[in-house]
Design an enzyme around this catalytic site. Structure first.
Site, PDB file in Angstrom:
ATOM      1  N   ASP A   6      47.068 -37.461-100.979  1.00 10.82           N
ATOM      2  CA  ASP A   6      47.512 -37.044 -99.644  1.00 10.82           C
ATOM      3  C   ASP A   6      47.058 -38.045 -98.595  1.00 10.82           C
ATOM      4  OD1 ASP A   6      44.867 -35.138 -98.293  1.00 10.82           O
ATOM      5  OD2 ASP A   6      44.794 -36.253-100.162  1.00 10.82           O
ATOM      6  N   GLU A   7      47.702 -37.992 -97.460  1.00 11.80           N
ATOM      7  CA  GLU A   7      47.295 -38.724 -96.255  1.00 11.80           C
ATOM      8  C   GLU A   7      46.951 -40.189 -96.519  1.00 11.80           C
ATOM      9  OE1 GLU A   7      45.570 -35.101 -93.536  1.00 11.80           O
ATOM     10  OE2 GLU A   7      44.221 -35.976 -95.018  1.00 11.80           O
TER      11      GLU A   7
END
Length: 534
Positions: free
Chosen positions: A341-342
């Site tokens: 993620d991210e």
């Protein structure tokens, strides 16, 4: 995992470790038990709600001559019986011997029953002379014990002898889970939680039939698991946390003990090494992992998206291989979570390249990969995607997840504005964040995983998980304030059939947990949405 953060005061919530609103003493528990003494708790008044309840006949009363019978028991069955005895002995004051001698009375545990019970289901038959608990697997017996525990007065949770009586309503419960994966995640990277704190949380999860503990073991702020081939990850990368505290890490013996303790309570541990982003602790530990060969300083803030492994660097994949190899050897469960993620500092092309190289490494060591839902940009066969989006997640991103699900990718649902336990309850909550909005108790419960994501077939939903990120929490007291009373609701969504769901009925059952938590020493939030006893 994800979050969108503006500038925040890093230390403010950590200073609240000992100043949270406490729960009342045991007055509510006493009032609840007086009512229960008049009549035993109805069989359906537990969390998660059982699939089938038939009340009939006289109640069973646990007394000084009650024995727990496990004729012909295997080691695993006897372990469940001993767990039950250890739960009941302090408050009842009874010996409750565990015996392999057959008999028609007492509390009886046995393996058997219809194949529809599956690996985790159970049947509980209560009559005036005996309580009979059956299941096809030890996990089912263990889950049935948690139901039996909740059917007794809350005073059973006391660690000193209480007056009783200890009555269980007559009838039959037949119960099986809706989803195979029912998880809770604990972030031990932003703030480190020592082994006793993790064990305490495991015990709380087990009460609500959670069967998976996801440990977020690495992030920008700290690396929390010893890796022999890269020792500075733990000794240096694990030496700090949000706010600049000392951090810490688990030795391999520590991690094995967490796995053992969880397994004894029928939880599977899923370790996570987040990558290619959220990797500053690793990059700070080894300059050779950086594209420019320069190690960044360790990080103690809470911003995200600024770090990335060097995707073109071949040494990166030596590192990944070593870490996953050692972690797989420590982990008996089927999954390793690889984050994903991210990764805002990783280009889309590099992200896809990285994930296509790393997922086969997980498989090489006999595990299945789980990744946050961004992994649906390049999911390998068998990879599970964990959805953490919320109302503001873009249509294109949701469509990518739905398309992957239609093509066979299984999903674990953790919508941030429903299941993230670190979101504030309201504007006055002293802990937590609010980037996904406020999440009061009703909102965390009032959704259906089966139809939550448009375009996702229900068969693609493997289960649900309640993540708890630790930017603002550093103690078990703080953890419990955010987890309770929301965690049981997510547990019910994962276990119980949709027909049993309903806020009004659930909030009544949830209120009955309050006296139990008080006696367990759980620092729960007394939500105004629930009419708590006392």
């Amino acid at each position: 995992m994800g979050r969108r953060l503006g500038p925040l005061l890093v230390l403010c919530a950590s200073l609240l470790a000992t100043t949270l609103p406490g729960t009342p003493a045991t007055a509510a528990a006493g009032a609840e038990d007086v009512a229960t003494a008049r009549s035993p708790r109805p069989l359906g008044q537990v969390i998660p709600a059982p699939a089938s309840v038939r009340e009939r006949g006289e109640p069973y009363t646990i007394g000084p001559r009650t024995a727990i019978r496990v004729p012909g028991a295997t080691k695993d069955v006897r372990q469940v019986a001993e767990h039950l005895a250890e739960l009941l002995r302090p408050a009842t004051g009874y010996r409750l011997p565990v015996t392999t001698r057959a008999g028609s009375d007492g509390i009886q545990l046995r393996l058997g029953g219809h194949r529809t019970l599956g690996a985790e289901g159970y049947r509980l038959d209560v009559g005036e002379r005996a309580v009979k608990l059956s299941a096809r697997e030890p996990a089912g017996l263990f889950h049935g014990v948690q139901t039996l525990r909740q059917l007794l007065p809350a005073a059973v949770e006391a660690r000193s002898e209480q007056p009783g009586p200890w009555r269980i309503a007559g009838g039959t419960i037949t119960d099986t889970p809706r989803y195979a994966y029912r998880g809770a995640m604990l972030d031990v990277s932003r703030h480190f939680f020592p082994v006793p704190a993790v064990k305490r949380y495991i015990d709380q999860l087990a009460l609500y039939k959670i069967n998976t503990l996801h440990l977020h073991l690495s992030d920008d702020q700290g690396w929390r698991i010893a890796i022999d081939s890269w020792p500075r990850l733990a000794t240096y990368g694990g030496g700090t946390e949000v706010g600049g505290g000392p951090g810490g890490h688990y030795t391999k013996a520590d991690y094995r003990e967490i796995v053992r303790y969880a397994s004894a309570r029928h939880l599977t541990v899923v370790p996570e090494i987040d990558m290619p982003g959220h990797t500053n602790a690793a990059l700070a530990s080894y300059a050779e992992l950086n594209c420019d060969g320069v190690a960044p300083p360790r990080y103690t803030g809470i911003e995200v998206g600024f770090s990335s492994l060097c995707v073109p660097l071949e040494r990166t994949y030596d590192f990944v291989d070593d870490v996953l190899r050692e972690l797989a050897a420590l982990t008996p469960g089927p999954y390793i979570h690889i984050g994903g993620d991210e990764a805002h500092s990783t280009s889309h092309e590099d992200y896809v390249t990285f994930m296509r190289r790393v997922q086969p490494v997980v498989a090489k060591y006999g595990k299945k990969a789980i990744g946050w839902h961004q992994i649906t940009a390049a999911p390998a066969r068998g990879t599970v995607a964990q959805y953490w989006g919320y109302d503001q997640t873009g249509a294109e991103e949701r469509a990518q997840v739905a398309e992957a699900a239609r093509r066979g990718t299984k999903l674990v649902l953790s919508p941030a504005d429903r299941a993230y336990l670190d979101m504030k309850y309201d504007k006055d909550t002293p802990l937590g964040l609010s980037w996904a909005g406020y999440v009061p108790v009703q909102r965390s419960y009032d959704w259906d995983p089966g139809d939550y994501l448009a375009g996702v077939p229900e068969r693609a939903v493997l289960g649900v998980e309640a993540p708890l990120w630790s930017e603002t929490i550093a103690t078990s007291t703080q953890l419990e304030y955010l987890a309770f009373p929301r965690l049981p609701g997510v547990a019910e969504l994962g276990w119980s059939l949709p027909a049993t769901h309903g806020w009004e009925g659930y909030r009544e059952r949830l209120a009955q947990q309050g006296p139990r938590w008080e006696l367990m020493g759980v620092n729960y939030y007394r939500s105004p949405q629930v009419d708590w006893p006392g």
